[in-house]
Design an enzyme around this catalytic site. Sequence first.
Site, PDB file in Angstrom:
ATOM      1  N   PRO A 208       0.834  -1.210   0.000  1.00  0.00           N
ATOM      2  CA  PRO A 208       0.000   0.000   0.000  1.00  0.00           C
ATOM      3  C   PRO A 208       0.863   1.252   0.000  1.00  0.00           C
ATOM      4  CG  PRO A 208      -0.681  -1.555   1.711  1.00  0.00           C
ATOM      5  CD  PRO A 208       0.626  -2.031   1.189  1.00  0.00           C
TER       6      PRO A 208
ATOM      7  N   GLY B  86       6.947   2.347   2.479  1.00  0.00           N
ATOM      8  CA  GLY B  86       8.406   2.425   2.404  1.00  0.00           C
ATOM      9  C   GLY B  86       9.028   1.744   1.215  1.00  0.00           C
TER      10      GLY B  86
ATOM     11  N   HIS C 178     -25.674  11.056  19.867  1.00  0.00           N
ATOM     12  CA  HIS C 178     -25.198  10.213  18.778  1.00  0.00           C
ATOM     13  C   HIS C 178     -23.886   9.520  19.163  1.00  0.00           C
ATOM     14  CE1 HIS C 178     -24.906   9.410  14.308  1.00  0.00           C
ATOM     15  NE2 HIS C 178     -23.683   9.114  14.717  1.00  0.00           N
ATOM     16  N   GLU C 179     -22.922  10.307  19.642  1.00  0.00           N
ATOM     17  CA  GLU C 179     -21.629   9.722  19.984  1.00  0.00           C
ATOM     18  C   GLU C 179     -21.725   8.837  21.223  1.00  0.00           C
ATOM     19  OE1 GLU C 179     -19.462   9.934  17.820  1.00  0.00           O
ATOM     20  OE2 GLU C 179     -20.419  11.512  16.656  1.00  0.00           O
TER      21      GLU C 179
ATOM     22  N   ASP D 166     -22.933   6.356   8.966  1.00  0.00           N
ATOM     23  CA  ASP D 166     -23.062   5.101   9.719  1.00  0.00           C
ATOM     24  C   ASP D 166     -23.938   4.102   8.966  1.00  0.00           C
ATOM     25  OD1 ASP D 166     -21.587   6.270  11.776  1.00  0.00           O
ATOM     26  OD2 ASP D 166     -23.385   7.187  12.619  1.00  0.00           O
TER      27      ASP D 166
END
Length: 623
Positions: A187, A191, A408-409, A485
């Site tokens: 990905p 490196g 919500h959280e 969500d």
Amino acid sequence: MGLALLYAYRSQTPSVQTVGLSAAIQDVQAGRVKSVIITGNSATIELTSGSREQTTIQEPDEIFAKTVLDYNATNPAQRVDLKYEKDSQTLSVVGSIVLSLLPVLLIGGFFFYMMRQAQGTNNQALSFGKSRARMFIGNKPTVTFDDVAGVEEAKQELTEVVEFLKYPEKFSSLGARIPRGVLLVGPPGTGKTMLARAVAGEAGVPFFSISGSEFVEMFVGVGASRVRDLFDQAKRNAPCIVFIDEIDAVGRQRGAGLGGSHDEREQTLNQILVEMDGFDTGTNVIVVAATNRPDVLDPALLRPGRFDRQVVLDRPDIKGRKAILDVHVRGKPLDKNVDLLRIGQISPGFSGADLANVVNEAAILAARRNKKQIAQIDFEEALEKVALGPERRSRVITEKEKWIVAYHEAGHALCFKLLKNTNPVHKISIVARGMAMGVTWSLPQEDRYFRTRHEFEDDIAAALGGWVAEQLHLGGDATTGASNDIEKATEMARQMVTKFGMSEKLGPLQYGKTDELIFLGRQIQEERNYSEDVAKVIDSEVHDIVDRARQRAYEVLTQHRDKLDLVVNKLIEQETLESDEFNRLFEEGDGGLPVAASTPDQTPPGAGSRSRADAGISRIDCA
């Protein structure tokens, strides 16, 4: 041309009458001469009347000059001004020649300029076929294997390549041949390029670096010409390493162009294939290439004899992240309480580039606060900034929306806390970050590479916990804040059914296959390899999974409504809850905090219906 005309004008002399020497002497003796200028073997006489005469005198005959001196001695009141000047005849001759040749010089200069321009254009056109690779001499290594961490297996594979270049007789004595190419796959940010530089630094050989996109230009045949020139330079400097970054730009599968076009890339790829494994195979040139799209590369490029080895660089585990942090903090003043292992634990999924960015952001935060050392809090805040985005405390929201975001959280947090197969909560915040109005951040306690069906179901329930908590607070109403969500929950449920075989009705079968354009690298459609009846069953299974998860989230939040209100009040009070504070709320009970007023719904929100939320307030889940 203007300068030439000015010179011609300045060089012009007034009309002069030529007389004999005796006539000039008579004019002097008669007192009709005002001045005399002797230049070489001629004299210019200016008369008192204003006219001018010119006579020729013979050197070294000085009769004319003696006549002027005698006249001045006998007539002091009417002296003749006598001057001597250098001979300018040669200069005037040169000037006249230049003036006469000026048109020829101008025309010749014009044609010479046009020829030079044409020659420069030809040279520029020919230079398109030259390689633009940058050559680095290996006697001054800037990057070594000590500067690369978190990819120990990849370093081991490439250490053998270095030994091939340093001690080829060690392997040739056993009949082993030097590998032709090494493909680094992984990905972005893991490196690959740095590892290639480390190979060049360790081997101490010339290193040619070029990007795949630098081969192709607007002119046909330039890419193949540059490939030939690159490998010619490499062969002259063998043993050496040729590094091609982002090789998928020219190495994509042949025959996949839109309408048969873009044949230039195919010609470039053909030349690379020939150079890597053609008739000339006796050179010690190793090709190292990097890509994050190995799936689109041409099969002929991946066969043994070209890229003999494929080295996979994945995102580092916790040990790798700790080692990468150790590399990037070299030379930086750290506080004695800094725990890099803790930073590695709370950064799962981070690549080496992400961790380097975290260290840099921590140093910037410490400098902004006028500190002399980087503290643990700086690293943690930098990690949150990189993962979740910067805080936006300047965003003004109404009190009603603040309570909605808090519920919500808190709904997410309670589901993560009370469901068995979810990750523990790391942080809850109702401060806007990036595009999100609030964040619930949950992190795994250890690196995991597999997910079970129960983990999927609990994650879907946790994702819907915010939507359920909003409805409990608003008395059955809903907002657009849960759109992200719902999208994630639906996607996870569909993958369970069509990809992971976690549906009891459909069994362990894969449904649907995505097609993509090789050159575009994007999914354009999904191949439906199932009937309409199966499509209905898939939709029904996805709906049932999401509905069961919503029901579980509703049961959890209604059974622990007091904890939900407790967390909400704490969020309203201080806006952010760390994991220790959040867990302490469950251990200490209500703590005397008031319970927020709300109108709980007695029936499961959305039971028997499929709601659809438009994109509005977005949020980030790091489950």
